[in-house]
Design a protein around this motif. Sequence first.
Motif, PDB file in Angstrom:
ATOM      1  N   HIS A 137     -11.328  24.400  27.851  1.00  0.00           N
ATOM      2  CA  HIS A 137     -10.208  23.617  28.368  1.00  0.00           C
ATOM      3  C   HIS A 137      -9.844  22.459  27.443  1.00  0.00           C
ATOM      4  O   HIS A 137      -8.884  21.734  27.707  1.00  0.00           O
ATOM      5  N   GLN A 138     -10.613  22.307  26.380  1.00  0.00           N
ATOM      6  CA  GLN A 138     -10.311  21.279  25.386  1.00  0.00           C
ATOM      7  C   GLN A 138     -10.417  21.892  23.997  1.00  0.00           C
ATOM      8  O   GLN A 138     -11.217  22.801  23.767  1.00  0.00           O
ATOM      9  N   ALA A 139      -9.613  21.388  23.091  1.00  0.00           N
ATOM     10  CA  ALA A 139      -9.646  21.905  21.725  1.00  0.00           C
ATOM     11  C   ALA A 139     -10.977  21.571  21.066  1.00  0.00           C
ATOM     12  O   ALA A 139     -11.522  20.480  21.250  1.00  0.00           O
ATOM     13  N   ALA A 140     -11.498  22.526  20.318  1.00  0.00           N
ATOM     14  CA  ALA A 140     -12.765  22.313  19.617  1.00  0.00           C
ATOM     15  C   ALA A 140     -12.510  21.586  18.299  1.00  0.00           C
ATOM     16  O   ALA A 140     -11.675  22.005  17.490  1.00  0.00           O
ATOM     17  N   LEU A 154      -1.271  21.149  25.407  1.00  0.00           N
ATOM     18  CA  LEU A 154      -2.127  22.317  25.607  1.00  0.00           C
ATOM     19  C   LEU A 154      -3.368  21.973  26.423  1.00  0.00           C
ATOM     20  O   LEU A 154      -4.022  20.966  26.187  1.00  0.00           O
ATOM     21  N   HIS A 155      -3.680  22.861  27.379  1.00  0.00           N
ATOM     22  CA  HIS A 155      -4.800  22.601  28.290  1.00  0.00           C
ATOM     23  C   HIS A 155      -5.802  23.743  28.376  1.00  0.00           C
ATOM     24  O   HIS A 155      -6.772  23.656  29.135  1.00  0.00           O
ATOM     25  N   SER A 156      -5.578  24.817  27.637  1.00  0.00           N
ATOM     26  CA  SER A 156      -6.577  25.891  27.609  1.00  0.00           C
ATOM     27  C   SER A 156      -6.505  26.607  26.267  1.00  0.00           C
ATOM     28  O   SER A 156      -5.421  26.783  25.699  1.00  0.00           O
ATOM     29  N   ALA A 175      -3.569  29.473  22.690  1.00  0.00           N
ATOM     30  CA  ALA A 175      -3.536  28.269  23.524  1.00  0.00           C
ATOM     31  C   ALA A 175      -2.368  28.319  24.502  1.00  0.00           C
ATOM     32  O   ALA A 175      -1.384  29.029  24.291  1.00  0.00           O
ATOM     33  N   SER A 176      -2.522  27.551  25.573  1.00  0.00           N
ATOM     34  CA  SER A 176      -1.490  27.540  26.609  1.00  0.00           C
ATOM     35  C   SER A 176      -1.437  26.185  27.297  1.00  0.00           C
ATOM     36  O   SER A 176      -2.432  25.454  27.348  1.00  0.00           O
ATOM     37  N   GLU A 177      -0.264  25.888  27.846  1.00  0.00           N
ATOM     38  CA  GLU A 177      -0.124  24.688  28.668  1.00  0.00           C
ATOM     39  C   GLU A 177      -0.801  24.869  30.023  1.00  0.00           C
ATOM     40  O   GLU A 177      -1.123  23.894  30.696  1.00  0.00           O
ATOM     41  N   GLU A 178      -0.996  26.119  30.433  1.00  0.00           N
ATOM     42  CA  GLU A 178      -1.610  26.418  31.729  1.00  0.00           C
ATOM     43  C   GLU A 178      -3.131  26.342  31.626  1.00  0.00           C
ATOM     44  O   GLU A 178      -3.735  27.027  30.805  1.00  0.00           O
ATOM     45  N   PHE A 182      -6.657  30.367  29.972  1.00  0.00           N
ATOM     46  CA  PHE A 182      -7.954  30.633  29.345  1.00  0.00           C
ATOM     47  C   PHE A 182      -8.960  29.646  29.934  1.00  0.00           C
ATOM     48  O   PHE A 182      -8.714  28.444  29.924  1.00  0.00           O
ATOM     49  N   TYR A 183     -10.055  30.152  30.458  1.00  0.00           N
ATOM     50  CA  TYR A 183     -11.045  29.268  31.079  1.00  0.00           C
ATOM     51  C   TYR A 183     -12.452  29.774  30.757  1.00  0.00           C
ATOM     52  O   TYR A 183     -12.656  30.962  30.473  1.00  0.00           O
ATOM     53  N   PRO A 184     -13.434  28.885  30.761  1.00  0.00           N
ATOM     54  CA  PRO A 184     -14.778  29.225  30.277  1.00  0.00           C
ATOM     55  C   PRO A 184     -15.425  30.442  30.929  1.00  0.00           C
ATOM     56  O   PRO A 184     -16.186  31.164  30.278  1.00  0.00           O
TER      57      PRO A 184
END
Length: 208
Positions: A137-140, A154-156, A175-178, A182-184
Amino acid sequence: MNSEDVAHYLLNTPEFFEDHLDTLAQITLAHPHGGRTISLGERQLLALREKNKVLEKQMYEMLEFARENEALQNKVHEFTVSLFAARDLTTLQEMIPHLLRDIFSVPHVAMHLWQVTPPSMEVLMFTDEQSKPVCLHQAAHDTASWFGESASLLHSFAYLPLHAGSVSVGLLVLASEEKQRFYPEMGTVFLQRIADAAGSALHPYLDH
């Protein structure tokens, strides 16, 4: 004798109701939705109907899941086949992000190849540590900057390490605004297939 004793007795004495059929016929229970009493037989019928509804719902969900999987498989196939049209590295660098946006409706895609854009040590280590795609949920590290002005929206993120054999050659990031795109905890089977297809297509054009 308490209710548990009665239940235990009836479960272990099935002949009781055979010997007292009139008693069985006289037993009434509260309707599960209120309003009146119903016979034991009616209550069992209602219970079976409720169970059937649950089974029907589960079957519908399984069919929907199967349809979604089939649709994803078709998209991965389309993506893979489309890569065969590329004849050089430059074309692939343009084609892979374009196909992901077009086929999978991924709004933001960034791909960095180490041969073209050497990564920071943190990103290289992060990529080498991943044996399969990972969703966050955060950029690496500094990868948010790969998306320019869109980064703050971007949030995912889905990180797909690209390999040539056992060596990482780049990183593909979706990546997506939603937040839930994409989630862990999400499965990464199809993301891995995308990474494998992209890595295989890139392999002949990269230095090893």
